[in-house]
Each structure stands twice: as C-alpha cells, then as structure tokens.
Design an enzyme around this catalytic site. Sequence first.
Site, PDB file in Angstrom:
ATOM      1  N   LYS A  26       0.812  -1.220   0.000  1.00 15.28           N
ATOM      2  CA  LYS A  26       0.000   0.000   0.000  1.00 15.28           C
ATOM      3  C   LYS A  26       0.841   1.263   0.000  1.00 15.28           C
ATOM      4  O   LYS A  26       0.483   2.241  -0.630  1.00 15.28           O
ATOM      5  CB  LYS A  26      -0.951   0.015   1.215  1.00 15.28           C
ATOM      6  CG  LYS A  26      -2.203  -0.798   0.975  1.00 15.28           C
ATOM      7  CD  LYS A  26      -3.375  -0.339   1.821  1.00 15.28           C
ATOM      8  CE  LYS A  26      -4.649  -0.996   1.321  1.00 15.28           C
ATOM      9  NZ  LYS A  26      -5.799  -0.753   2.159  1.00 15.28           N
ATOM     10  N   LYS A  53      -6.112  -6.861  -7.841  1.00 17.62           N
ATOM     11  CA  LYS A  53      -7.448  -7.218  -7.373  1.00 17.62           C
ATOM     12  C   LYS A  53      -8.424  -6.048  -7.556  1.00 17.62           C
ATOM     13  O   LYS A  53      -8.005  -4.876  -7.546  1.00 17.62           O
ATOM     14  CB  LYS A  53      -7.420  -7.705  -5.929  1.00 17.62           C
ATOM     15  CG  LYS A  53      -7.233  -6.655  -4.892  1.00 17.62           C
ATOM     16  CD  LYS A  53      -7.555  -7.241  -3.515  1.00 17.62           C
ATOM     17  CE  LYS A  53      -7.587  -6.133  -2.487  1.00 17.62           C
ATOM     18  NZ  LYS A  53      -8.265  -6.457  -1.273  1.00 17.62           N
ATOM     19  N   LYS A 110     -11.711  -0.910  -3.972  1.00 12.62           N
ATOM     20  CA  LYS A 110     -12.462   0.347  -3.793  1.00 12.62           C
ATOM     21  C   LYS A 110     -11.590   1.560  -4.065  1.00 12.62           C
ATOM     22  O   LYS A 110     -12.075   2.576  -4.528  1.00 12.62           O
ATOM     23  CB  LYS A 110     -12.914   0.471  -2.330  1.00 12.62           C
ATOM     24  CG  LYS A 110     -13.983  -0.447  -1.913  1.00 12.62           C
ATOM     25  CD  LYS A 110     -14.271  -0.200  -0.435  1.00 12.62           C
ATOM     26  CE  LYS A 110     -14.246  -1.497   0.321  1.00 12.62           C
ATOM     27  NZ  LYS A 110     -13.098  -1.658   1.206  1.00 12.62           N
TER      28      LYS A 110
END
Length: 334
Positions: free
Chosen positions: A111, A194, A197
């Site tokens: 991330k 993947k 959101k």
Amino acid sequence: MSRVFSGAQPSGNMHLGNYLGAFKNWAKLQDSHECLYCVVDMHAITVWQNPADLRDQTREAAAAYMAAGVDPDRSILFNQSQVPAHAELAWIFNCVARIGWLNRMTQFKDKVGKNREKASVGLWVYPNLMAADILAYRATHVPVGEDQKQHLELTRDIAQKFNTDFETDMFPLVEPIIQSEGARVMSLRDGSKKMSKSEPSDMSRINMGDDADTIALKIKKAKTDAELIPERADDLDGRPEARNLIGLYAALADISRDDVCARFAGQGFGAFKPALTEVAVDKLAPITTEMRRLMADKAEIDRVLARGAERANAIAAPILGEVKSAVGFIGASS
Ligand code: AQP
C-alpha cells in the site's frame, strides 16, 4: 456454537469483489455460527477520508451487508467506532506486538510503496487493530480473502504472546475461513490487480450499486485478449483478464470455471461478454434495489448500527475488563 467476526472498510463503493469474496459467504455463515459483522470505519481512516463521505460510505456498507443477506436480527451488525473496546484493546496490542512483526506485513508494503515516510502510523499498526477487532469478542473463526491470511497469523501471534506474557488462556487461536481461489475478483482493467475500492478508475470495478447499463458498459470495456475460450479452465493460464471474466461468470452463476469453459468453448469474448452481463445484472439487480431501498432511510440504518453496537459492546466490555485486569490496570473489574 463458534463465533465469527468479519468486516469491510467503508473506504469507497462496495464492489463485486467484496460481494463474491466476502458478503455472500457471510450470509451463509449465519446458519452455522454466531456472527458479528462490522463496518470497520476506524480502519478506513488509516488513509484520508472526507468526513461526510465516510458517513455515507459507512451507511452504504451496512446497506450492502444487509442487501447481500446479512440479517441484523440474527447477526450483530455495527460500526467499529461505536464500540470502545476495539481502540482500547488495540492500544494494549500495540504494546504486545513487536515492531519486526509489523515490518513484515506485505499489505503495508504494497500500500505505501515508496511513500513509507508519508503513510499514517495507523496504517502501519492496522494489523494490531484487526487483532483487537477479532479478539475483543474471542471470535473463533474469521472469513477472509487470501490477502488477509498474513494479518490473521499476526492475530494468532498476538493472542499467543499475550497468553504467555500474562500467564493466561485469555484468547483463543482464531482460525481463518479462507475463500476459494475462484472468489478472488480482479480488476476489469488489469487482471493482475485485485478489484479494489481505492483504485481511482471506476471502470476497474463493478459497484454493488451500479445499474444495468453501467454494468453492461463496464463489462463491454473490460480488458480481454483476442484468443478463444478454451475447453478447460487450466488452459487459461497466462491469460489473467480472460481467467478473471470466466471466474466472474462461474462465481455469479455458482458453477465451476470448467463448466463455464465447456459452455463457451471456441467462442470469443465478443460473444461471451453479453452472457456475462446478463448473469451479473440478474444477480446484482435485486441486491442493488434492496441497497437503494435501505439507503432511502438513513436514520433507520443508523438505528440498526447503534443497536448492533450495543449488542457488540455487551460481549466486548466484560472481555476487555478481564484483559485490563490481567495487564494490571486498576479499575472497575480489577
Ligand atoms: N477483489 C476482491 N476479491 C475478493 N474478495 C475481496 N475482498 C475485497 N476485495 C476483494 C474481500 O472483501 C472483504 C472486505 O474487504 P475490505 O474492504 O476490508 O478491504 P480490502 O480487501 O482492502 O478491500 P478493497 O476494496 O481493496 O479496499 P481498499 O481499496 O480500501 O483497500 C475482505 O474479506 C476482502 O478479502
């Protein structure tokens, strides 16, 4: 009966990956387990969230859980920040977990990428809060995607270290309920990432609130290749986008990838995409309609969450009292 805890971050629109990889299974688990389903708003703020958006996204997440079949009478449905035990236990776990353990977490590394110094401290200690979410209820089982397996192992390490350090059997060693490979939904624009959101392009995902025309457009524009659909799913290796669309059809229609391949063998994606659109719209339309109905009465969603938080607090508060006492804190339960 064993106890299940799971949650999703209200960090954007809930999508088909959340539905197929999590919510659909959460609804089934209600038949066999005592279930707590949490909208993890405290996890969401580990990256910036506009406060007004966060409120809406939290309600939308609760509506998505319910529309997917989570029954707030049978399960405990609540948002994390309304139950103080999560934050209090997370602090204690910050003092139990080791810096080296957190430094090994691959999701944090993925991330933050090269921007490690600018990431929030919350994002780094996220797995300790996740351990607190689960252990505040002494949950025994956690349904998670493959990507969350490492965090769950950390929860087990924290539970074990706490039990050893304080010479207690306070916490159980939680077991993952890992979703099958087929339930991992990838981005419509890049089959190696993947569906997520936080991906800026809305075309990369099908949102649970998308209408039929939007779903049709997103599937039409989804990245594929020029090859034909093979007879067996194994022959999709090296074709991530094709594999993803076949997997989506399989998950939506509740059949195997091999069955999908057998049905469409020899056809191109031009012919397959309308069939995929049909099954996606069929499956999502009732869920979308129900989400819209629920979202029309926000006060009722807030009442559901508040009632769930009360029930969750009734389980977590006495456990937290025992934990504080084991640690040596003076207070009501010492
Ligand atoms: N693409 C996916 N395929 C299968 N399962 C998925 N889940 C999420 N994306 C997929 C599962 O949904 C549950 C809730 O996830 P989450 O919202 O807490 O966190 P996440 O995995 O980080 O989801 P996102 O969409 O990628 O959110 P952002 O972009 O905010 O980080 C979990 O069980 C997860 O496995």
